[in-house]
Scaffold this active site. Structure first.
Site, PDB file in Angstrom:
ATOM      1  N   CYS A 210      27.596  49.110  29.069  1.00  0.00           N
ATOM      2  CA  CYS A 210      26.950  49.826  30.020  1.00  0.00           C
ATOM      3  C   CYS A 210      28.151  50.860  30.847  1.00  0.00           C
ATOM      4  O   CYS A 210      29.364  50.717  30.681  1.00  0.00           O
ATOM      5  CB  CYS A 210      26.265  49.065  31.181  1.00  0.00           C
ATOM      6  SG  CYS A 210      27.545  48.132  31.947  1.00  0.00           S
ATOM      7  N   HIS A 239      33.583  40.639  29.866  1.00  0.00           N
ATOM      8  CA  HIS A 239      33.422  39.401  29.043  1.00  0.00           C
ATOM      9  C   HIS A 239      33.225  39.728  27.487  1.00  0.00           C
ATOM     10  O   HIS A 239      32.108  39.478  27.144  1.00  0.00           O
ATOM     11  CB  HIS A 239      32.226  38.456  29.564  1.00  0.00           C
ATOM     12  CG  HIS A 239      32.823  37.845  30.903  1.00  0.00           C
ATOM     13  ND1 HIS A 239      31.940  37.426  31.827  1.00  0.00           N
ATOM     14  CD2 HIS A 239      33.867  37.475  31.640  1.00  0.00           C
ATOM     15  CE1 HIS A 239      32.390  36.814  33.009  1.00  0.00           C
ATOM     16  NE2 HIS A 239      33.929  37.076  32.591  1.00  0.00           N
ATOM     17  N   HIS A 272      33.826  42.209  37.638  1.00  0.00           N
ATOM     18  CA  HIS A 272      33.004  41.345  38.112  1.00  0.00           C
ATOM     19  C   HIS A 272      33.225  41.230  39.545  1.00  0.00           C
ATOM     20  O   HIS A 272      32.321  40.400  40.088  1.00  0.00           O
ATOM     21  CB  HIS A 272      33.326  40.074  37.581  1.00  0.00           C
ATOM     22  CG  HIS A 272      33.040  39.949  36.150  1.00  0.00           C
ATOM     23  ND1 HIS A 272      34.551  40.082  35.245  1.00  0.00           N
ATOM     24  CD2 HIS A 272      32.081  40.041  34.952  1.00  0.00           C
ATOM     25  CE1 HIS A 272      33.966  40.170  34.070  1.00  0.00           C
ATOM     26  NE2 HIS A 272      32.566  40.174  33.748  1.00  0.00           N
ATOM     27  N   CYS A 294      32.744  47.078  39.183  1.00  0.00           N
ATOM     28  CA  CYS A 294      31.383  47.622  39.054  1.00  0.00           C
ATOM     29  C   CYS A 294      30.728  48.008  40.248  1.00  0.00           C
ATOM     30  O   CYS A 294      30.540  47.180  41.150  1.00  0.00           O
ATOM     31  CB  CYS A 294      30.454  46.715  37.948  1.00  0.00           C
ATOM     32  SG  CYS A 294      28.793  47.581  37.776  1.00  0.00           S
ATOM     33  N   HIS A 322      30.430  31.604  37.777  1.00  0.00           N
ATOM     34  CA  HIS A 322      30.474  32.897  36.929  1.00  0.00           C
ATOM     35  C   HIS A 322      31.314  33.725  37.710  1.00  0.00           C
ATOM     36  O   HIS A 322      31.309  33.746  39.061  1.00  0.00           O
ATOM     37  CB  HIS A 322      29.297  33.734  36.738  1.00  0.00           C
ATOM     38  CG  HIS A 322      29.154  34.849  36.041  1.00  0.00           C
ATOM     39  ND1 HIS A 322      29.711  36.169  36.328  1.00  0.00           N
ATOM     40  CD2 HIS A 322      29.014  35.226  34.661  1.00  0.00           C
ATOM     41  CE1 HIS A 322      29.534  37.050  35.500  1.00  0.00           C
ATOM     42  NE2 HIS A 322      29.110  36.579  34.573  1.00  0.00           N
ATOM     43  N   GLU A 324      31.277  36.815  38.701  1.00  0.00           N
ATOM     44  CA  GLU A 324      30.613  37.676  39.744  1.00  0.00           C
ATOM     45  C   GLU A 324      30.011  36.960  40.908  1.00  0.00           C
ATOM     46  O   GLU A 324      30.235  37.290  42.116  1.00  0.00           O
ATOM     47  CB  GLU A 324      29.507  38.468  38.860  1.00  0.00           C
ATOM     48  CG  GLU A 324      28.762  39.173  39.966  1.00  0.00           C
ATOM     49  CD  GLU A 324      27.471  39.877  39.248  1.00  0.00           C
ATOM     50  OE1 GLU A 324      26.608  40.097  40.027  1.00  0.00           O
ATOM     51  OE2 GLU A 324      27.609  40.208  38.152  1.00  0.00           O
ATOM     52  N   THR A 362      24.060  40.305  39.130  1.00  0.00           N
ATOM     53  CA  THR A 362      23.344  41.428  38.457  1.00  0.00           C
ATOM     54  C   THR A 362      22.885  41.167  36.994  1.00  0.00           C
ATOM     55  O   THR A 362      22.403  42.184  36.366  1.00  0.00           O
ATOM     56  CB  THR A 362      24.457  42.633  38.506  1.00  0.00           C
ATOM     57  OG1 THR A 362      25.651  42.255  37.682  1.00  0.00           O
ATOM     58  CG2 THR A 362      24.770  42.922  40.005  1.00  0.00           C
ATOM     59  N   SER A 421      27.341  36.741  30.528  1.00  0.00           N
ATOM     60  CA  SER A 421      26.097  36.255  31.293  1.00  0.00           C
ATOM     61  C   SER A 421      25.055  37.194  30.558  1.00  0.00           C
ATOM     62  O   SER A 421      23.913  36.649  29.992  1.00  0.00           O
ATOM     63  CB  SER A 421      26.073  36.200  32.579  1.00  0.00           C
ATOM     64  OG  SER A 421      24.996  35.958  33.243  1.00  0.00           O
ATOM     65  N   SER A 464      28.336  44.037  27.869  1.00  0.00           N
ATOM     66  CA  SER A 464      29.901  44.198  27.610  1.00  0.00           C
ATOM     67  C   SER A 464      30.522  44.132  26.429  1.00  0.00           C
ATOM     68  O   SER A 464      31.584  44.070  26.157  1.00  0.00           O
ATOM     69  CB  SER A 464      30.408  42.746  28.315  1.00  0.00           C
ATOM     70  OG  SER A 464      29.495  41.639  27.966  1.00  0.00           O
TER      71      SER A 464
END
Length: 509
Positions: A210, A239, A272, A294, A322, A324, A362, A421, A464
């Site tokens: 992305c 990741h 993250h 991001c 995680h 993030e 997210t 994730s 990712s």
């Protein structure tokens, strides 16, 4: 393909090679080929008439890579010989199958020359520089015996860099060890041959990296260009193990925490995001900091601070541990309650039920997140949330894409690393729709049993995972028979994020 055409055809240069092939697979059709280009071409012609779904060359080889020892198995990724180069797309899937069976195998180019091992040995240093890992005298000419069928070359090292083959007893022991290795591995080739079938492959669209991932990777690349190696990166930049390994080769150094970074060093924060305490540590260490967070994650951080400042208790929907989530928690640690499921949402306690807000990681599964939020709305009627959905556009688009694949395909392969994730959520979405789905880092993770009876295979990738990995997997599927490829797209993406000002580069839509 009729049942009579199913099975393995083995081309074996010498009688001992043929005996090893028969011992490893009683069902294989073994063709004794002989040594050298003339005999190999004749054997290839015979192989063309032999019934079977796949063709493999087995036998012995000379090591070019100095790390190879007598008895080591070598699986060719391509064959280089005077008439050209033969790519072998089956190599990755076969290597994975062999390794899961507990069989050690090395993968790389094999050089084939009809003029004998002695000549090849004299050029060992030159061949090593070309990237070749082993050499033989006939695989290149035997390749034509595949006749369009999936093809593989599996050789056992009989002459390593340390071999003393001038001594008869040593030579005999070396040959015996090599042929035992072939016996133990041939059954995997036979299993591969029985998986061969024509297949339809449907590519998910959108898929792979992305805008946030592309931006984060570009941040590290440009930092290396501007400041030179090493550039330190806190945690994995994204990741995906392949991305991390490639950046490490270019000079990036990945660390868990900033206290592992030398004072004053150029340091990148991963996509993250981080807690404010991490930035404070960076200031104390006087690090030259570049933030690759991001922008969509940074949005959640702003929302957390705004809700906390307004006196809300924030229920954060996400997965503990995680990267993030850890970063978001750090922006309002006293005000945030983390929940990961409907059950946890039913049990969460807050100070004031009238002032509750929610935020989400997210990269969550849209359907599951909606169910959690519905529980929160029932329990806390005054619940407020972000002005726009926290689950990022790319995560939602990829989940919509695999939901469509689940309707069309017998099984779905999702390219992504186990710690991703968003990639794991894609697998879950497909499975909830009733279709088998599997997460793979690359083609070596594909298990042959997954493709038994699978006439239509879906291929997707997490946000990712780079597109080049999708193309590698797609190419490797051709090593299991003819494929027809189509794309099923549910959305178009044109989002681009500007680079951090620390890099002195501006770019936007």
């Amino acid at each position: 393909m009729s049942s009579g055409d199913q099975g393995l055809v083995v081309l074996a240069p010498i009688p001992l090679d043929a005996r090893a092939a028969r011992a490893g697979s009683a069902q294989a059709h073994v063709v004794h080929s002989g040594i050298g280009s003339r005999l190999s071409r004749r054997a290839a012609e015979r192989a063309l008439r032999a019934p079977g779904s796949a063709v493999a060359v087995t036998g012995v080889c000379m090591a070019i890579d100095p790390s190879l020892e007598t008895g080591d198995l070598v699986l060719a990724s391509e064959i280089r010989f005077p008439d050209g180069t033969v790519p072998i797309p089956a190599a990755g899937i076969l290597a994975g199958a062999l390794r899961r069976a507990g069989i050690k195998v090395h993968v790389g180019p094999i050089v084939s020359n009809p003029h004998g091992i002695a000549l090849l040995r004299s050029k060992r240093a030159q061949l090593r520089e070309s990237g070749a890992i082993a050499a033989d005298t006939g695989s290149g000419w035997l390749a034509s015996g595949a006749g369009g069928r999936p093809f593989a070359v599996l050789r056992a090292v009989v002459r390593s860099g340390s071999s003393q083959l001038g001594r008869p007893l040593v030579a005999a022991a070396s040959g015996a060890r090599a042929h035992r290795a072939l016996v133990e591995a041939t059954w995997v080739l036979d299993r591969w041959a029985h998986t061969v079938a024509p297949r339809r492959v449907v590519l998910a669209g959108p898929r792979a990296s992305c805008a946030g991932v592309e931006r984060a990777i570009e941040v590290v690349e440009k930092a290396l260009e501007q400041y030179g190696a090493p550039v330190y990166v806190r945690r994995q930049i994204v990741h995906n193990k392949h991305v991390v390994a490639e950046l490490e080769e270019r000079g990036a150094v990945f660390v868990e925490e900033l206290d592992q970074v030398p004072e004053g060093a150029t340091t990148v924060l991963s996509a993250h995001g981080v807690a404010p305490a991490v930035r404070e540590t960076a200031k104390e260490l006087e690090l030259d900091l570049i933030d690759a967070t991001c922008p969509l994650v940074a949005k959640v951080h702003r929302e957390a601070r705004q809700f906390a400042d307004a006196g809300y208790t924030i229920v954060l929907v996400g997965h503990a541990g995680h990267d993030e989530v850890e970063g978001t928690l750090g922006h309002a640690p006293e005000r945030i309650r983390l929940v990961a499921s409907v059950e946890e949402a039913e049990a969460v306690e807050v100070e004031d039920p009238e002032r509750v807000a929610y935020l989400t990681q997210t990269t969550l599964a849209v359907d599951e997140t909606r169910a959690v939020i519905e529980v929160l709305e029932r329990r806390f009627p005054g619940l407020v949330g972000p002005r726009s959905d926290d689950i990022c556009y790319a995560t939602q688009n990829r989940q919509d894409a695999v939901r469509e694949l689940a309707k069309m395909c017998d099984t779905v392969l999702v390219v992504g690393s186990p710690n991703s994730s968003n990639s794991n959520r894609l697998v879950e979405v497909v499975r909830r729709a009733g279709t088998p789905a599997y997460l793979i880092d690359d083609e070596m993770d594909i298990e042959l049993s997954w493709l038994d009876g699978a006439h239509t295979v879906g291929l997707a990738a997490g946000a990712s995972a780079p597109e080049r990995l999708v193309q590698r997997v797609l190419a490797s599927l051709a090593g299991l028979g003819a494929i027809s490829v189509e794309e099923n797209s549910v959305a178009k993406e044109a989002v681009r994020f500007g680079l951090p000002r620390e890099l002195g580069v501006t770019r936007g839509d």
